[in-house]
Enzyme design. Structure first.
Site, PDB file in Angstrom:
ATOM      1  N   HIS A  58      90.423  -3.547  64.757  1.00 11.00           N
ATOM      2  CA  HIS A  58      89.563  -2.796  63.846  1.00 11.00           C
ATOM      3  C   HIS A  58      88.978  -3.702  62.764  1.00 11.00           C
ATOM      4  CE1 HIS A  58      88.239   1.050  62.242  1.00 11.00           C
ATOM      5  NE2 HIS A  58      88.674   0.709  61.034  1.00 11.00           N
TER       6      HIS A  58
ATOM      7  N   SER B 125      84.640   0.479  58.938  1.00  9.02           N
ATOM      8  CA  SER B 125      85.602   1.564  59.063  1.00  9.02           C
ATOM      9  C   SER B 125      85.061   2.846  58.433  1.00  9.02           C
ATOM     10  CB  SER B 125      86.936   1.134  58.440  1.00  9.02           C
ATOM     11  OG  SER B 125      87.970   2.010  58.792  1.00  9.02           O
TER      12      SER B 125
ATOM     13  N   ASP C 110      90.628  -2.010  69.373  1.00 13.50           N
ATOM     14  CA  ASP C 110      90.881  -1.197  68.184  1.00 13.50           C
ATOM     15  C   ASP C 110      92.023  -0.215  68.425  1.00 13.50           C
ATOM     16  OD1 ASP C 110      90.640   0.623  65.952  1.00 13.50           O
ATOM     17  OD2 ASP C 110      88.594  -0.099  65.689  1.00 13.50           O
TER      18      ASP C 110
END
Length: 360
Positions: free
Chosen positions: A343, A162, A284
């Site tokens: 994600h 991330s 995501d």
């Protein structure tokens, strides 16, 4: 939802009698700016008076991306000698069991020294700094930690989860000395986000973290003070404002991307890295648009800003090679991978497969 392992970390902080959050990186001008706001002012006050409560809010916020624990295998015998650096996402910490296990598992699989570089020296500050330490300040801390580790003096491979990728990418852009040999960005926000779907401004009950973010991302987004405090504001790339003088002058991401003024030193630093591996989660919902994980972006053409998605090769930064991405791609340095999932929720098998493929 806050994971049980992070609850344990919170309990450990409490058992230590309370840690203070180090706020030296927040400039006086930023504090004065915050005093004129509603939500950000309250967040900074909480950071100073009750940082454990703020850390809990961050961990529980919809923005938090806390890595799951992985199984740590035995150290494998390999010919690889290049050490490995890992960086965590928003709300997570190198001191959490998830990041500790991922770092150890990856290093053991490659048979190399591995370390997770935090944004601060303890769990509490590392957690809060994923929100209240801007990108440039986070990169400075990362560079300091890299240079203090003698095992990294000849260079290293790196991967992030991330927004941890923004820190690594920022280090590559601004320094890359010692150099990052190979960089793998897993669900990275290197191209920024055009919105924060998990923090919609029409739902004010999502807590102080989302409240402060949505407040700053309005008319206040692109000025040196708002860019000087919130990490997420630094990679907010509103497609309807990317041609504005304020964005081009003050956005930290715009400077890294060479969107306003091309920095030849940044391009030279980017060229030092041999492989850039971009991993996208096909389901995501955190990074918008998710094509940004492959260095794509929303169109900045009037009327198309929130409708048309440009692939990497359609972006201005690629066409004009504003930070060296096209040069790297034409040299065969850029690679694309994906996994079916949300994600940073790749499997351990997928992660180890990418490491074997690109970090040998």
């Amino acid at each position: 939802m806050m994971r049980a392992t992070t609850l344990v970390a919170l309990a450990a902080v409490g058992a230590q009698g309370g840690l203070l959050y180090e706020m030296e990186h927040i400039a006086e001008g930023v504090r004065e700016f915050a005093s004129t706001t509603t939500h950000l002012k309250d967040v900074l006050l909480m950071a100073e008076t009750d940082p454990e409560r703020l850390a809990k809010h961050i961990v529980e916020s919809p923005l938090a991306q806390i890595a799951d624990e992985m199984e740590v295998g035995e150290v494998r015998a390999t010919n690889n000698t290049v050490p490995l650096v890992v960086a965590h996402g928003m709300g997570d910490s190198c001191f959490n069991p998830g990041m500790q296990s991922i770092t150890k598992a990856a290093g053991n699989h490659l048979g190399v020294y591995s370390t997770c570089i935090p944004t601060a020296g303890n769990w509490l500050s590392d957690t809060i700094d994923g929100f209240l330490k801007n990108m440039d300040a986070s990169v400075e801390y990362f560079a300091k930690k890299v240079r203090a580790d003698p095992k990294l003096k000849d260079g290293f491979d790196a991967f992030g989860l991330s927004q941890g990728n923004n820190v690594i990418r920022g280090y590559i852009t601004k320094y890359n000395d010692p150099p990052v040999r190979n960089f793998m960005s897993i669900c990275g926000i290197n191209a920024g986000v055009g919105a924060f779907p998990n923090c919609p401004p029409n739902l004010p009950l999502l807590g102080p973290v989302c409240g402060a973010l949505t407040e700053v991302l309005g008319a206040l987004a692109y000025n040196p003070l708002s860019q000087g405090v919130l990490f997420q504001a630094d990679y907010f790339r509103d497609p309807s404002r990317v041609n504005s003088s304020a964005y081009l002058k003050y956005s930290q991401l715009a400077k890294w991307n060479g969107e306003g003024e091309v920095n030849d030193g940044y391009k030279a630093n980017f060229a030092k890295t041999s492989k850039i591996v971009l991993v996208k989660g096909t389901l995501d919902t955190v990074v918008w648009p998710r094509e940004g994980e492959w260095f794509g972006a929303m169109s900045d053409v009037k009327g198309e800003e929130f409708k048309v998605i440009h692939t990497m090769k359609q972006t201005r930064w690629y066409k004009e090679d504003t930070f060296g991405l096209r040069t790297a791609d034409e040299a065969g340095k850029v690679f694309f991978e994906s996994f079916v999932g949300e994600h940073i929720r790749m499997t351990q098998t997928e992660l180890m497969g990418w490491l074997e493929k690109y970090f040998h």
